[in-house]
Motif scaffolding. Structure first.
Motif, PDB file in Angstrom:
ATOM      1  N   LEU A 119      10.000  -1.012  -5.832  1.00 53.76           N
ATOM      2  CA  LEU A 119      11.102  -1.433  -6.690  1.00 53.76           C
ATOM      3  C   LEU A 119      12.363  -0.630  -6.450  1.00 53.76           C
ATOM      4  N   ALA A 164      -2.634  -6.311 -10.375  1.00 59.95           N
ATOM      5  CA  ALA A 164      -1.599  -5.543  -9.693  1.00 59.95           C
ATOM      6  C   ALA A 164      -2.134  -4.186  -9.239  1.00 59.95           C
ATOM      7  N   ASP A 220       0.319   0.439 -10.309  1.00 65.27           N
ATOM      8  CA  ASP A 220       0.011  -0.511 -11.373  1.00 65.27           C
ATOM      9  C   ASP A 220      -1.380  -0.324 -11.949  1.00 65.27           C
ATOM     10  N   TYR A 239       8.258   3.404  -6.592  1.00 71.64           N
ATOM     11  CA  TYR A 239       7.069   2.553  -6.641  1.00 71.64           C
ATOM     12  C   TYR A 239       6.287   2.853  -7.902  1.00 71.64           C
ATOM     13  N   THR A 292       3.597  -1.636  -6.837  1.00 70.54           N
ATOM     14  CA  THR A 292       4.856  -2.370  -6.802  1.00 70.54           C
ATOM     15  C   THR A 292       5.958  -1.494  -6.230  1.00 70.54           C
ATOM     16  N   ASN A 327      11.764  -5.485  -8.989  1.00 68.34           N
ATOM     17  CA  ASN A 327      10.618  -5.407  -8.084  1.00 68.34           C
ATOM     18  C   ASN A 327      10.959  -6.138  -6.792  1.00 68.34           C
ATOM     19  N   SER A 383       9.751 -15.177  -7.662  1.00 70.48           N
ATOM     20  CA  SER A 383       8.823 -14.542  -6.727  1.00 70.48           C
ATOM     21  C   SER A 383       7.956 -15.582  -6.037  1.00 70.48           C
ATOM     22  N   ARG A 426       4.995  -6.513  -4.162  1.00 71.04           N
ATOM     23  CA  ARG A 426       3.818  -6.013  -4.882  1.00 71.04           C
ATOM     24  C   ARG A 426       2.577  -6.386  -4.098  1.00 71.04           C
ATOM     25  N   ASP A 436      10.346 -10.597  -7.770  1.00 70.88           N
ATOM     26  CA  ASP A 436      10.051 -10.040  -9.095  1.00 70.88           C
ATOM     27  C   ASP A 436       9.643 -11.158 -10.042  1.00 70.88           C
ATOM     28  N   ARG A 450      -1.547  -6.992  -4.677  1.00 71.65           N
ATOM     29  CA  ARG A 450      -2.473  -7.306  -5.761  1.00 71.65           C
ATOM     30  C   ARG A 450      -3.885  -7.458  -5.205  1.00 71.65           C
TER      31      ARG A 450
END
Length: 175
Positions: free
Chosen positions: A86, A81, A98, A95, A84, A70, A41, A73, A160, A75
Motif C-alpha cells: 500500500l 488476506a 493481514d 505493507y 497487502t 492498496n 480491484s 494483495r 483496492d 490471498r
C-alpha cells in the motif's frame, strides 16, 4: 496482467477496475481504478497454491484522499488476506500483514509518476518472509521475517477493494 488485450478477461473477477488509453506507461492500454468510496480491484485465482510468490507491477498513483491506497494483495485460495502492499495517506510505501493485522511503513515516499513495485512473499508460519523493491531498489524497512500463517497463496489481487476510500490509480503492462 496483459492489459494490452483492451479488456480484463484474463482476470478471475473484476470490480470497478477498467481498461483505458488516457494514462499509460507503454503500449496502448492500462488498467485504472478510480474510487470515491466503492473500491476498484481485480483478482486472479492461481491454478495451485504457492508458498513462495514474486509479484511485480507498474503503477501510477494519480491521487488519493486522506486514506491509504492498496496497490496489490496476496490471498489464500479461499480469499483470506495474507499481505497487502500500500501507499499510506502521507505517501509512504508500506505493507500490512493481514494475518496479524500489523502494518509496516517505510521511509520511502512514492512520488507522482510511474513506479515499478516488486515484492516477494514466502509463507511458512512464523518463519515467513516479505521482501520489497521500489523502482528496482530494495526497501530495507519493509524486508523482514514475519508471521504469515501456513496457508498457501492462491490469489493475487490488483487494486483496492476497500470501501470508503478515495483514489485514482493506474496499472500498466510493459515492465
Amino acid at each position: 496482467d496483459d492489459f494490452e488485450t483492451g479488456d480484463l478477461s484474463r482476470w478471475s473477477s473484476v470490480s470497478g477496475l477498467t481498461v483505458q488509453q488516457d494514462v499509460i506507461a507503454a503500449g496502448a492500454w492500462a488498467a485504472r481504478g478510480t474510487s470515491s468510496g466503492t473500491g476498484a480491484s481485480t483478482y486472479r485465482q492461481l491454478i495451485a497454491g504457492q508458498p513462495d510468490l514474486y509479484y511485480r507491477l507498474r503503477f501510477n498513483l494519480l491521487s488519493h484522499g486522506p486514506n491509504s491506497v492498496n496497490l496489490a494483495r496476496v490471498r489464500t485460495g479461499t480469499g483470506g488476506a495474507v499481505t497487502t502492499m500500500l501507499v499510506t495517506s502521507t505517501g509512504k510505501l508500506g505493507y500490512r500483514n493481514d494475518v496479524t493485522g500489523v502494518s509496516y511503513v517505510s521511509t520511502v515516499g512514492v512520488a507522482s509518476g510511474w513506479h515499478e513495485l516488486q515484492f516477494h512473499v514466502f509463507v511458512n508460519d512464523t518463519a515467513s518472509a516479505v521482501e520489497v523493491w521500489l523502482d528496482g531498489v530494495p526497501v530495507a524497512d519493509l524486508t523482514r521475517q514475519d508471521s504469515l500463517g501456513a496457508s498457501s497463496i492462491g490469489r493475487v489481487e490488483l487494486g483496492d477493494s476497500s470501501v470508503g476510500r478515495t483514489f485514482d490509480v493506474t496499472f500498466a503492462d510493459g515492465l
